[in-house]
Design a protein around this motif. Structure first.
Motif, PDB file in Angstrom:
ATOM      1  N   ARG A  12      28.756  11.530  -9.725  1.00  0.00           N
ATOM      2  CA  ARG A  12      28.209  10.763  -8.604  1.00  0.00           C
ATOM      3  C   ARG A  12      28.385  11.531  -7.297  1.00  0.00           C
ATOM      4  O   ARG A  12      27.468  11.616  -6.484  1.00  0.00           O
ATOM      5  CB  ARG A  12      28.888   9.401  -8.525  1.00  0.00           C
ATOM      6  CG  ARG A  12      28.277   8.479  -7.479  1.00  0.00           C
ATOM      7  CD  ARG A  12      28.883   7.079  -7.535  1.00  0.00           C
ATOM      8  NE  ARG A  12      30.321   7.063  -7.375  1.00  0.00           N
ATOM      9  CZ  ARG A  12      30.953   7.019  -6.201  1.00  0.00           C
ATOM     10  NH1 ARG A  12      30.264   6.974  -5.088  1.00  0.00           N
ATOM     11  NH2 ARG A  12      32.271   7.010  -6.146  1.00  0.00           N
ATOM     12  N   HIS A  13      29.553  12.119  -7.119  1.00  0.00           N
ATOM     13  CA  HIS A  13      29.818  12.901  -5.908  1.00  0.00           C
ATOM     14  C   HIS A  13      28.904  14.128  -5.833  1.00  0.00           C
ATOM     15  O   HIS A  13      28.328  14.404  -4.783  1.00  0.00           O
ATOM     16  CB  HIS A  13      31.294  13.320  -5.872  1.00  0.00           C
ATOM     17  CG  HIS A  13      31.633  14.182  -4.710  1.00  0.00           C
ATOM     18  ND1 HIS A  13      31.682  13.689  -3.417  1.00  0.00           N
ATOM     19  CD2 HIS A  13      31.907  15.512  -4.624  1.00  0.00           C
ATOM     20  CE1 HIS A  13      31.988  14.680  -2.596  1.00  0.00           C
ATOM     21  NE2 HIS A  13      32.131  15.788  -3.300  1.00  0.00           N
ATOM     22  N   LEU A  14      28.775  14.850  -6.942  1.00  0.00           N
ATOM     23  CA  LEU A  14      27.917  16.038  -6.956  1.00  0.00           C
ATOM     24  C   LEU A  14      26.453  15.692  -6.699  1.00  0.00           C
ATOM     25  O   LEU A  14      25.745  16.425  -6.013  1.00  0.00           O
ATOM     26  CB  LEU A  14      28.035  16.771  -8.302  1.00  0.00           C
ATOM     27  CG  LEU A  14      29.231  17.678  -8.478  1.00  0.00           C
ATOM     28  CD1 LEU A  14      29.287  18.206  -9.905  1.00  0.00           C
ATOM     29  CD2 LEU A  14      29.190  18.834  -7.488  1.00  0.00           C
ATOM     30  N   SER A  15      25.995  14.568  -7.257  1.00  0.00           N
ATOM     31  CA  SER A  15      24.585  14.204  -7.117  1.00  0.00           C
ATOM     32  C   SER A  15      24.211  13.861  -5.680  1.00  0.00           C
ATOM     33  O   SER A  15      23.037  13.774  -5.358  1.00  0.00           O
ATOM     34  CB  SER A  15      24.234  13.040  -8.044  1.00  0.00           C
ATOM     35  OG  SER A  15      24.851  11.854  -7.596  1.00  0.00           O
ATOM     36  N   ARG A  16      25.188  13.682  -4.846  1.00  0.00           N
ATOM     37  CA  ARG A  16      24.919  13.409  -3.429  1.00  0.00           C
ATOM     38  C   ARG A  16      24.693  14.691  -2.630  1.00  0.00           C
ATOM     39  O   ARG A  16      24.235  14.626  -1.501  1.00  0.00           O
ATOM     40  CB  ARG A  16      26.071  12.629  -2.818  1.00  0.00           C
ATOM     41  CG  ARG A  16      26.148  11.223  -3.326  1.00  0.00           C
ATOM     42  CD  ARG A  16      27.238  10.475  -2.635  1.00  0.00           C
ATOM     43  NE  ARG A  16      27.276   9.097  -3.126  1.00  0.00           N
ATOM     44  CZ  ARG A  16      28.311   8.317  -2.984  1.00  0.00           C
ATOM     45  NH1 ARG A  16      29.404   8.746  -2.390  1.00  0.00           N
ATOM     46  NH2 ARG A  16      28.268   7.086  -3.441  1.00  0.00           N
ATOM     47  N   HIS A  17      25.020  15.829  -3.192  1.00  0.00           N
ATOM     48  CA  HIS A  17      24.902  17.095  -2.469  1.00  0.00           C
ATOM     49  C   HIS A  17      23.474  17.631  -2.589  1.00  0.00           C
ATOM     50  O   HIS A  17      22.910  17.701  -3.678  1.00  0.00           O
ATOM     51  CB  HIS A  17      25.905  18.114  -3.018  1.00  0.00           C
ATOM     52  CG  HIS A  17      26.097  19.269  -2.097  1.00  0.00           C
ATOM     53  ND1 HIS A  17      25.189  20.294  -2.013  1.00  0.00           N
ATOM     54  CD2 HIS A  17      27.072  19.542  -1.211  1.00  0.00           C
ATOM     55  CE1 HIS A  17      25.600  21.161  -1.104  1.00  0.00           C
ATOM     56  NE2 HIS A  17      26.747  20.725  -0.599  1.00  0.00           N
ATOM     57  N   SER A  18      22.920  18.028  -1.460  1.00  0.00           N
ATOM     58  CA  SER A  18      21.531  18.499  -1.455  1.00  0.00           C
ATOM     59  C   SER A  18      21.322  19.738  -2.317  1.00  0.00           C
ATOM     60  O   SER A  18      20.251  19.913  -2.896  1.00  0.00           O
ATOM     61  CB  SER A  18      21.064  18.764  -0.021  1.00  0.00           C
ATOM     62  OG  SER A  18      21.839  19.760   0.598  1.00  0.00           O
ATOM     63  N   ALA A  19      22.333  20.596  -2.454  1.00  0.00           N
ATOM     64  CA  ALA A  19      22.177  21.803  -3.280  1.00  0.00           C
ATOM     65  C   ALA A  19      22.018  21.431  -4.751  1.00  0.00           C
ATOM     66  O   ALA A  19      21.197  22.021  -5.463  1.00  0.00           O
ATOM     67  CB  ALA A  19      23.368  22.739  -3.091  1.00  0.00           C
ATOM     68  N   VAL A  20      22.775  20.452  -5.211  1.00  0.00           N
ATOM     69  CA  VAL A  20      22.662  20.005  -6.603  1.00  0.00           C
ATOM     70  C   VAL A  20      21.301  19.352  -6.809  1.00  0.00           C
ATOM     71  O   VAL A  20      20.610  19.622  -7.801  1.00  0.00           O
ATOM     72  CB  VAL A  20      23.809  19.028  -6.964  1.00  0.00           C
ATOM     73  CG1 VAL A  20      23.591  18.416  -8.336  1.00  0.00           C
ATOM     74  CG2 VAL A  20      25.153  19.750  -6.892  1.00  0.00           C
ATOM     75  N   ARG A  21      20.893  18.542  -5.881  1.00  0.00           N
ATOM     76  CA  ARG A  21      19.576  17.906  -5.984  1.00  0.00           C
ATOM     77  C   ARG A  21      18.469  18.958  -5.987  1.00  0.00           C
ATOM     78  O   ARG A  21      17.491  18.841  -6.724  1.00  0.00           O
ATOM     79  CB  ARG A  21      19.374  16.917  -4.841  1.00  0.00           C
ATOM     80  CG  ARG A  21      20.245  15.695  -4.966  1.00  0.00           C
ATOM     81  CD  ARG A  21      20.035  14.761  -3.806  1.00  0.00           C
ATOM     82  NE  ARG A  21      20.857  13.570  -3.978  1.00  0.00           N
ATOM     83  CZ  ARG A  21      20.670  12.453  -3.316  1.00  0.00           C
ATOM     84  NH1 ARG A  21      19.698  12.348  -2.429  1.00  0.00           N
ATOM     85  NH2 ARG A  21      21.455  11.433  -3.530  1.00  0.00           N
ATOM     86  N   PHE A  22      18.619  19.973  -5.154  1.00  0.00           N
ATOM     87  CA  PHE A  22      17.652  21.063  -5.085  1.00  0.00           C
ATOM     88  C   PHE A  22      17.523  21.758  -6.446  1.00  0.00           C
ATOM     89  O   PHE A  22      16.415  22.047  -6.902  1.00  0.00           O
ATOM     90  CB  PHE A  22      18.091  22.067  -4.008  1.00  0.00           C
ATOM     91  CG  PHE A  22      17.153  23.204  -3.784  1.00  0.00           C
ATOM     92  CD1 PHE A  22      16.022  23.052  -2.998  1.00  0.00           C
ATOM     93  CD2 PHE A  22      17.412  24.454  -4.334  1.00  0.00           C
ATOM     94  CE1 PHE A  22      15.163  24.114  -2.763  1.00  0.00           C
ATOM     95  CE2 PHE A  22      16.559  25.513  -4.118  1.00  0.00           C
ATOM     96  CZ  PHE A  22      15.429  25.346  -3.325  1.00  0.00           C
TER      97      PHE A  22
END
Length: 133
Positions: A10-20
Motif C-alpha cells: 500500500r505504501h509503495l503503490s502511493r509512490h509516483s515512481a512505482v505507479r510510473f
C-alpha cells in the motif's frame, strides 16, 4: 489491521515512481495485445496494425500517467505536446544508443535492455518535472 506485506505494498503503490513503472508495464501489454487484435484478429496489415497499437498504447500511457502516476490536472494540450516530444526523443535515443552499444560489442538484446532501463529512469524525472508538472 494490515499485514506488514500489505502495508508495504500500500505504501509503495502511493509512490509516483512505482505507479510510473506499473503504467509502463501496462502500456507494453496494451501495445502487444492491441497489435494482436488489430493484426491477428482483425487482419489489418502489419505496418498499419503496428502503428495503431503504438497509438493505442501512447494514449493509455499518457492518460494513466497523467491521472494516476502524477495526478495532474493541468491543461492537457501542452502536456500532450511535451509527451510527444519525449516520445520522439526516446525514439532517437533508442536507435542511437542501442546501435552504439552494439557497435562496442554489447549483444543487441542486452543493449536494448540497458537503454530501456536507462531511458525509463530519465523518462520518470522528465515526466514528473516537465510533462505533468
Amino acid at each position: 489491521m494490515l499485514s506488514p506485506v500489505a502495508d508495504s505494498v500500500r505504501h509503495l503503490s502511493r509512490h509516483s515512481a512505482v505507479r510510473f513503472l506499473v503504467v509502463g508495464g501496462l502500456s507494453v501489454a496494451v501495445d502487444t495485445g492491441s497489435l494482436f487484435i488489430y493484426h491477428g484478429v482483425l487482419r489489418i496489415v502489419l505496418p498499419i496494425a503496428a502503428g495503431l497499437s503504438f497509438l493505442t498504447s501512447f494514449w493509455v500511457n499518457f492518460g494513466l500517467n497523467r491521472a494516476w502516476s502524477f495526478g495532474s490536472s493541468a491543461q492537457m494540450a501542452p502536456q500532450v505536446g511535451r509527451y510527444f516530444a519525449l516520445v520522439l526523443a526516446n525514439l532517437t535515443a533508442n536507435v542511437v544508443l542501442v546501435s552504439g552499444l552494439t557497435w562496442t560489442g554489447t549483444p543487441y538484446l542486452l543493449a536494448k535492455l540497458i537503454v530501456t532501463a536507462s531511458l525509463s529512469a530519465v523518462n520518470y524525472f522528465v515526466s514528473k518535472r516537465w510533462i505533468f508538472a
